[in-house]
Design a protein around this motif. Structure first.
Motif, short mmCIF file in Angstrom:
data_model
loop_
_atom_site.label_atom_id
_atom_site.label_comp_id
_atom_site.label_asym_id
_atom_site.label_seq_id
_atom_site.Cartn_x
_atom_site.Cartn_y
_atom_site.Cartn_z
N GLN A 280 0.80 -1.23 0.00
CA GLN A 280 0.00 0.00 0.00
C GLN A 280 0.83 1.27 0.00
OE1 GLN A 280 -3.30 -0.41 -0.44
NE2 GLN A 280 -2.76 -2.59 -0.51
N ASP A 281 2.15 1.14 -0.08
CA ASP A 281 3.05 2.30 -0.07
C ASP A 281 3.92 2.25 -1.31
OD1 ASP A 281 4.65 4.44 0.53
OD2 ASP A 281 5.58 3.55 2.30
N TYR A 282 4.05 3.35 -2.01
CA TYR A 282 4.87 3.37 -3.24
C TYR A 282 6.36 3.49 -2.96
CZ TYR A 282 5.18 8.45 -2.53
OH TYR A 282 5.43 9.69 -2.02
N VAL A 283 6.75 4.02 -1.81
CA VAL A 283 8.16 4.35 -1.56
C VAL A 283 9.08 3.13 -1.64
CG1 VAL A 283 9.81 5.29 0.10
CG2 VAL A 283 7.58 6.40 -0.22
N PRO A 284 8.79 1.98 -0.98
CA PRO A 284 9.75 0.87 -1.05
C PRO A 284 10.00 0.38 -2.47
CG PRO A 284 8.14 0.51 0.69
CD PRO A 284 7.65 1.68 -0.10
N ALA A 285 9.01 0.50 -3.34
CA ALA A 285 9.17 0.04 -4.72
C ALA A 285 9.99 1.01 -5.56
CB ALA A 285 7.80 -0.17 -5.37
N PHE A 286 9.81 2.30 -5.32
CA PHE A 286 10.43 3.30 -6.19
C PHE A 286 11.78 3.83 -5.70
CE2 PHE A 286 6.10 3.47 -7.82
CZ PHE A 286 6.31 3.60 -9.18
N ASP A 287 12.06 3.73 -4.41
CA ASP A 287 13.28 4.40 -3.95
C ASP A 287 14.55 3.63 -4.28
OD1 ASP A 287 13.39 2.40 -2.04
OD2 ASP A 287 13.54 3.76 -0.33
N VAL A 288 14.43 2.54 -5.05
CA VAL A 288 15.64 1.87 -5.56
C VAL A 288 16.29 2.71 -6.66
CG1 VAL A 288 14.76 -0.42 -5.01
CG2 VAL A 288 14.34 0.53 -7.29
N ALA A 289 15.51 3.64 -7.25
CA ALA A 289 16.03 4.54 -8.29
C ALA A 289 16.43 5.86 -7.65
CB ALA A 289 14.99 4.77 -9.37
N PRO A 290 17.65 6.34 -7.88
CA PRO A 290 18.10 7.58 -7.23
C PRO A 290 17.29 8.81 -7.61
CG PRO A 290 19.66 6.89 -8.91
CD PRO A 290 18.71 5.76 -8.73
N ASP A 291 16.60 8.78 -8.75
CA ASP A 291 15.85 9.95 -9.21
C ASP A 291 14.35 9.82 -8.99
OD1 ASP A 291 16.06 7.88 -11.06
OD2 ASP A 291 15.70 9.18 -12.77
N TRP A 292 13.92 8.91 -8.10
CA TRP A 292 12.48 8.70 -7.92
C TRP A 292 11.78 9.95 -7.39
CZ3 TRP A 292 9.66 8.58 -3.24
CH2 TRP A 292 10.43 8.70 -2.07
N GLU A 293 12.51 10.81 -6.69
CA GLU A 293 11.88 12.01 -6.14
C GLU A 293 11.61 13.07 -7.21
OE1 GLU A 293 13.23 12.32 -1.54
OE2 GLU A 293 14.83 12.56 -3.00
N SER A 294 12.00 12.79 -8.46
CA SER A 294 11.65 13.68 -9.56
C SER A 294 10.20 13.47 -10.00
CB SER A 294 12.56 13.42 -10.77
OG SER A 294 13.90 13.70 -10.45
N TYR A 295 9.53 12.51 -9.38
CA TYR A 295 8.16 12.16 -9.75
C TYR A 295 7.21 12.37 -8.57
CZ TYR A 295 10.39 10.14 -13.82
OH TYR A 295 11.14 9.98 -14.96
N GLU A 296 5.98 12.68 -8.90
CA GLU A 296 4.93 12.86 -7.90
C GLU A 296 3.99 11.66 -7.96
OE1 GLU A 296 1.58 16.21 -6.62
OE2 GLU A 296 2.78 16.46 -8.44
N PHE A 297 3.59 11.16 -6.80
CA PHE A 297 2.80 9.94 -6.72
C PHE A 297 1.44 10.23 -6.07
CE2 PHE A 297 7.25 8.98 -6.75
CZ PHE A 297 7.38 7.91 -7.62
N THR A 298 0.38 9.82 -6.74
CA THR A 298 -0.98 10.02 -6.23
C THR A 298 -1.71 8.68 -6.22
OG1 THR A 298 -1.02 12.22 -7.24
CG2 THR A 298 -3.13 11.31 -6.51
N LYS A 299 -2.22 8.28 -5.06
CA LYS A 299 -2.90 6.99 -4.99
C LYS A 299 -4.22 7.02 -5.74
CE LYS A 299 -3.44 3.18 -1.77
NZ LYS A 299 -3.28 2.73 -0.38
N LEU A 300 -4.49 5.95 -6.48
CA LEU A 300 -5.71 5.84 -7.27
C LEU A 300 -6.68 4.86 -6.62
CD1 LEU A 300 -4.02 5.66 -10.80
CD2 LEU A 300 -5.23 7.61 -9.83
#
Length: 421
Positions: free
Chosen positions: A364-384
């Motif tokens: 239910q959290d996007y962070v563990p999946a995306f923070d393997v990429a150093p530039d993940w904070e260049s993206y905004e995440f909105t739950k659908l």
């Protein structure tokens, strides 16, 4: 049985010339822009294009791969594309080598410097631009006396050169280069209309203002509190360094995977992703794959759905660069392949485009999946919420790419995109 797999970086001239060769001659060869385990086994340097034959015959280097592909084409179909005698064949190799080594070798640094992948060095930039103009002069002289580079008919030398020159005309050289070299202009227009390209260059226009280096804007620190200010400072530089690499069309190596992915703690989901990825890859998206997704894959307890938007759309320029940016981001997300599936698309046109998409994520959290990429904070995440018709429609559109994207109330056509699977 397939004759092999061609691994490509679609926006690279070294790759798309081979893609079009495969398509034009209807060769039974799979084209892939994903560096799978088989690719990693045969090509540890990570270079594209690359080719693996049905029996494990492996090749890199564009000229070598092109010659092998031509060997699979019936001789009566090749005709004069490789010349009509030994002398012409040697001349074709000569022009290909000049363009591959000298032209591309000089253009790439100008592009890297312009987009910030390399620290700007005026001397290096000027030297490479001068070299491109010198090669332009060589081509101009040749084309003053001949319709094409080798004799009076199109050969693979012309096709290869047009592919390489096209990306320079779209970036660091542009219309001023064609104005300076009218014979190249005439030749480029003729060769780019060849049936070989199947319309790739339809409506092609060189950029009026070539790309040049612009010093990056300094980020203003937020003044809400010290922690927020410290947070804001490192984000943009980190993102831009990665973005510049993507826009240059040179995919960085995947980030080293962590010893243990944090999402392993959730255990195995009821519906692993493997079957969904197979269905999505092999079935009609709207008619079969999407209904299958809702019926067999999505479980709100095991998975969550997220809208992903690039934060710096106002800094995007050419659509192919934006698509390269996505490719690089996906490459750096490779450690999370088992835990998510998604699509990012480029909407709009050159110098007025953006990136958006939808992802299915384990947990239910996007962070563990995306923070393997150093530039993940260049993206905004909105739950659908799949129970909301508008969210469900957005997800399906991102998976299918067959309808415009609505951005701030405006319909924007999808021009490109990539699938993470």
């Amino acid at each position: 049985m397939s004759q092999g797999t061609l691994y490509v970086l679609p926006t690279s001239p070294r790759s798309f010339i081979l893609e079009d060769l495969v398509k034009y001659y209807k060769l039974d060869i799979k084209i892939s822009d994903e560096k799978d385990e088989r690719y990693q086994h045969y090509f540890p340097l990570g270079k594209t294009p690359a080719f693996i034959g049905a029996k494990g015959y492996a090749l890199t280097e564009v000229i070598a791969i092109a010659r092998y592909l031509f060997s699979l084409v019936p001789a009566d179909q090749v005709k004069g594309v490789l010349g009509k005698n030994g002398a012409q064949y040697a001349s074709i190799l000569q022009w290909e080598s000049l363009i591959n080594q000298e032209w591309i070798g000089a253009w790439v640094p100008t592009f890297y410097l312009a987009v910030g992948k390399a620290p700007f060095n005026k001397k290096v930039n000027d030297e490479n631009l001068a070299k491109l103009n010198t090669i332009g002069g060589i081509l101009e002289t040749r084309l003053h006396d001949y319709t094409f580079l080798v004799g009076e008919r199109i050969t693979f030398a012309d096709l290869f050169a047009v592919a390489a020159i096209s990306v320079a005309l779209k970036t660091t050289l542009g219309a001023p280069f064609l104005a300076k070299f009218p014979n190249i202009n005439r030749w480029f227009k003729t060769v780019s209309q060849s049936p070989f390209w199947n319309g790739r260059f339809e409506g092609f226009e060189a950029v009026k203002e070539p790309l040049t280096f612009t010093p990056p804007k300094k980020e203003k620190k937020k003044e809400t509190n010290a922690a927020a200010a410290a947070d804001a400072a490192p984000k943009a530089p980190k993102a831009k360094a990665a973005d510049a690499a993507d826009e240059a069309g040179d995919e960085p190596a995947p980030s080293a995977p962590k010893p243990k992915h944090p999402l392993e703690a959730l255990g195995k989901p009821k519906n692993p992703l493997d079957e969904w990825k197979r269905v999505y890859s092999n079935e009609e998206t709207r008619e079969v794959a999407i209904p299958w997704f809702w019926k067999n894959q999505y479980d709100a307890e095991d998975w969550s759905l997220w809208k992903v938007d690039y934060k710096y759309n106002d800094e995007l320029t050419l659509t192919f660069m934006s698509n390269n940016l996505i490719g690089g981001f996906f490459n750096r997300l490779s450690a999370s392949t088992k835990y998510m599936f998604g699509c990012l698309v480029v909407y709009g046109e050159n110098n007025n485009n953006g990136i958006t998409g939808a992802f299915l994520v384990r947990g239910q959290d996007y962070v563990p999946a995306f923070d393997v990429a150093p530039d993940w904070e260049s993206y905004e995440f909105t739950k659908l919420d799949a129970s909301k018709p508008e969210d469900k429609e957005f997800i399906e559109n991102m998976f299918a790419w067959d309808k415009p994207v609505e951005v701030n109330g405006e319909k924007r056509v999808i021009s490109d995109g990539k699938v993470f699977k």
